[in-house]
Design an enzyme around this catalytic site. Structure first.
Site, PDB file in Angstrom:
ATOM      1  N   SER A  86      -2.923   9.638  -3.204  1.00 38.10           N
ATOM      2  CA  SER A  86      -2.777  10.249  -1.863  1.00 38.10           C
ATOM      3  C   SER A  86      -1.602   9.547  -1.179  1.00 38.10           C
ATOM      4  O   SER A  86      -1.770   8.823  -0.189  1.00 38.10           O
ATOM      5  CB  SER A  86      -4.061  10.069  -1.041  1.00 38.10           C
ATOM      6  OG  SER A  86      -5.209  10.417  -1.790  1.00 38.10           O
ATOM      7  N   ARG A 140     -11.101  -0.301   2.680  1.00 36.26           N
ATOM      8  CA  ARG A 140     -12.563  -0.368   2.814  1.00 36.26           C
ATOM      9  C   ARG A 140     -13.243  -0.548   1.457  1.00 36.26           C
ATOM     10  O   ARG A 140     -14.352  -1.067   1.391  1.00 36.26           O
ATOM     11  CB  ARG A 140     -13.077   0.867   3.556  1.00 36.26           C
ATOM     12  CG  ARG A 140     -12.808   2.177   2.863  1.00 36.26           C
ATOM     13  CD  ARG A 140     -12.896   3.372   3.802  1.00 36.26           C
ATOM     14  NE  ARG A 140     -11.746   3.415   4.709  1.00 36.26           N
ATOM     15  CZ  ARG A 140     -11.562   4.346   5.634  1.00 36.26           C
ATOM     16  NH1 ARG A 140     -12.461   5.311   5.794  1.00 36.26           N
ATOM     17  NH2 ARG A 140     -10.510   4.333   6.414  1.00 36.26           N
ATOM     18  N   ASP A 150       0.828  -1.204   0.000  1.00 42.52           N
ATOM     19  CA  ASP A 150       0.000   0.000   0.000  1.00 42.52           C
ATOM     20  C   ASP A 150       0.861   1.252   0.000  1.00 42.52           C
ATOM     21  O   ASP A 150       1.406   1.644   1.029  1.00 42.52           O
ATOM     22  CB  ASP A 150      -0.926  -0.002   1.230  1.00 42.52           C
ATOM     23  CG  ASP A 150      -1.843   1.215   1.254  1.00 42.52           C
ATOM     24  OD1 ASP A 150      -1.964   1.878   0.205  1.00 42.52           O
ATOM     25  OD2 ASP A 150      -2.434   1.489   2.309  1.00 42.52           O
ATOM     26  N   GLU A 173      -8.160   2.780   0.975  1.00 42.85           N
ATOM     27  CA  GLU A 173      -8.495   1.817  -0.082  1.00 42.85           C
ATOM     28  C   GLU A 173      -8.975   0.476   0.449  1.00 42.85           C
ATOM     29  O   GLU A 173      -9.719  -0.227  -0.210  1.00 42.85           O
ATOM     30  CB  GLU A 173      -7.285   1.601  -1.004  1.00 42.85           C
ATOM     31  CG  GLU A 173      -6.254   0.569  -0.559  1.00 42.85           C
ATOM     32  CD  GLU A 173      -5.571   0.882   0.769  1.00 42.85           C
ATOM     33  OE1 GLU A 173      -5.155  -0.072   1.437  1.00 42.85           O
ATOM     34  OE2 GLU A 173      -5.458   2.071   1.134  1.00 42.85           O
ATOM     35  N   ASP A 186       0.214  -4.802   4.679  1.00 39.83           N
ATOM     36  CA  ASP A 186      -1.152  -4.282   4.658  1.00 39.83           C
ATOM     37  C   ASP A 186      -2.151  -5.368   4.237  1.00 39.83           C
ATOM     38  O   ASP A 186      -3.346  -5.111   4.161  1.00 39.83           O
ATOM     39  CB  ASP A 186      -1.245  -3.059   3.738  1.00 39.83           C
ATOM     40  CG  ASP A 186      -2.413  -2.153   4.101  1.00 39.83           C
ATOM     41  OD1 ASP A 186      -2.780  -2.114   5.288  1.00 39.83           O
ATOM     42  OD2 ASP A 186      -2.969  -1.493   3.206  1.00 39.83           O
ATOM     43  N   LYS A 200       1.527   7.983   0.703  1.00 37.11           N
ATOM     44  CA  LYS A 200       1.952   7.973   2.106  1.00 37.11           C
ATOM     45  C   LYS A 200       3.340   8.624   2.230  1.00 37.11           C
ATOM     46  O   LYS A 200       4.083   8.655   1.253  1.00 37.11           O
ATOM     47  CB  LYS A 200       2.076   6.517   2.595  1.00 37.11           C
ATOM     48  CG  LYS A 200       0.764   5.789   2.762  1.00 37.11           C
ATOM     49  CD  LYS A 200       1.021   4.362   3.215  1.00 37.11           C
ATOM     50  CE  LYS A 200      -0.277   3.582   3.360  1.00 37.11           C
ATOM     51  NZ  LYS A 200      -1.046   3.983   4.544  1.00 37.11           N
TER      52      LYS A 200
END
Length: 486
Positions: free
Chosen positions: A257, A333, A252, A331, A270, A259
């Site tokens: 967006s 969810r 991830d 992501e 993840d 990290k």
């Protein structure tokens, strides 16, 4: 080598109180062990060790470990069985000490609870060193004596399940891609005749109209996989199954967006939700638990590319609901939304999903416990009771309508993938989002972000990915198999 337990005496100056295995060994060496312990300093505190050499030809090295109080049982303040935790921690430290001496075979005192002793030994010795040329010596722990061999074997199986999850989470993301993850689980389950594994490709995911899942996967060059496992351990294959769902983001980056780069390497784990639920099913099959379990793991990477989700994009989930993707790093969810919709196809007895879902969960509970959000008091009770036994604790969190309003108040779609007050109650708004894809009356969401890794908090796990709460999921399934509910 031999690991023996000793209890703290009620009075500080009292003589050491051995376990029955310790007593028997002391008699074998004509009381020398007790004499040595009494002359070499103050009484052994919990988790501390003393090592003695040359006491007996069969065991050139003997480690004596402090077990704490003799009758330590369930601690209501700590929400766990303190006696079991003490044994796990003590046995782990004793086994590691013998490993440092490069002793390949270690016999372990059952300390009155052979299952806990086995868990401590097998969890305590585990280390991911697949890719190193210099490896620690392999140590095989065995039960000392014949009492409790069945419980010992059960403990070994529980611990090996958690170690499988640790292995999957620790391995680099270029070694555990979605397809390699699926292949590894398939290989682990190959020998069981009552298990079927389906490795579903991208084309199948598209026919299922899992638009939310696909929107995350399309940012990466690695194709997504939907892993589906059917374990038929129940007396009747038509009995309603327990359905486990696990978030499987094998790396991830956060997507567009992005990290921060510091600590991003840990995002190889993840897929901890998928790792723990799949390892729990492997363990359930090894234990031959008498219930049906289905495992569902949407597997993909979340990467930034010309094809990736953009903030503000709207995608459609399997149940028709539209989702505004306000943050591409929320992501997990999106994957779970589609997998939870699909889970309802199986007339489930209960649906339990696990996911390293939110940094907010780590802020709330740290690594002390897994956060549980559930609509079912019955399900909560089972999870909670299982966690007291395993020491891998759970803590109940709220599923208030208060949080639902924060994800359904959305300008462009039915739902936003982040709460409108961004940082406030982040773990709770994530759970509220998932609840929008659940109609089952027994559902629990386990946010395992806080328990993903271990620094030094759990003394019987080395530093690294923790594989938690695999044993709690297994114990929960074992209890469910004995429960006549539903």
């Amino acid at each position: 080598g031999l690991v023996l337990g000793v209890y703290s005496s009620e009075k500080d100056e009292g003589a050491a109180q051995f376990t029955s295995a310790g007593d028997a060994f002391d008699r074998l060496v004509s009381g020398k062990l007790r004499d040595l312990l009494s002359v070499c300093g103050p009484p052994l505190k919990k988790g501390k060790t003393r090592i003695f050499h040359g006491l007996h030809q069969d065991f050139p090295s003997v480690v004596v470990v402090g077990l704490g109080k003799k009758n330590a049982g369930i601690n209501d303040q700590e929400n766990w069985n303190e006696g079991k935790e003490n044994i796990r921690a003590a046995v782990a430290v004793g086994c590691r000490q013998l490993q440092d001496l490069e002793i390949p075979c270690v016999e372990v005192d059952p300390c009155g609870d052979a299952q806990a002793a086995a868990e401590g030994a097998v969890l305590g010795l585990h280390e991911y060193n697949e890719l190193k040329q210099k490896k620690k010596p392999v140590v095989t722990p065995q039960l000392h004596g014949s009492a409790g061999s069945e419980a010992w074997q059960k403990g070994v199986t529980y611990a090996e399940g958690q170690n499988l999850a640790r292995y999957l989470m620790e391995a680099p993301a270029n070694h555990i891609t979605p397809i390699k993850f699926a292949e590894r689980i398939e290989q682990k389950l190959r020998s069981f005749s009552n298990v079927k594994v389906h490795v579903r490709p991208e084309s199948w995911i598209a026919t299922q109209q899992m638009g939310a899942f696909l929107s995350v996967a399309k940012g990466s060059a690695e194709p997504p996989i939907f892993l589906e496992i059917h374990y038929s351990g129940g007396a009747n294959t038509n009995d309603s199954p327990l359905v486990f769902v696990g978030k499987g983001v094998t790396f991830d980056s956060g997507g567009i967006s992005l990290k921060p780069s510091s600590g991003m390497d840990a995002m190889r784990a993840d897929m901890g939700g998928a790792a723990t639920i799949c390892s729990a099913i492997v363990t359930a099959a090894a234990l031959n638990l008498p219930l049906n379990i289905i495992g569902l793991a949407p597997l993909c990477e979340n990467m930034p590319s010309g094809k990736a989700n953009k903030p503000g994009d709207v995608v459609r989930a399997k149940n028709g609901k539209t989702i505004q993707v306000d943050n591409t790093d929320a992501e997990g969810r999106l994957l779970l939304a589609d997998a939870l919709c699909y889970a309802h196809d199986f007339n489930a007895r209960a649906i339990v999903n696990a996911a390293t879902l939110t940094g907010a969960m780590d802020v709330a509970l740290g690594s002390a416990a897994t956060g549980v959000f559930t609509n079912s008091p019955w399900l909560w009770t089972h999870l909670y009771e299982a966690s007291i036994v395993t020491g891998d604790r759970v803590w109940r969190m709220p599923l208030f309508e208060h949080y639902t309003k924060q994800v359904t108040d959305c300008p462009l779609a039915d739902l936003s993938n982040v709460g409108k007050y961004s940082r406030a109650g982040g773990a709770c708004t994530a759970a509220a989002f998932l609840k929008e894809f659940v109609t089952a009356s027994h559902w629990a969401h386990l946010d395992i972000a806080g328990v993903m890794s271990n620094k030094d908090e759990v003394p019987y796990l080395r530093k690294g990915m923790a594989g938690r709460p695999t044993r709690t999921l297994v114990e929960f399934a074992a209890r469910l198999s004995q429960d006549s509910h539903g």
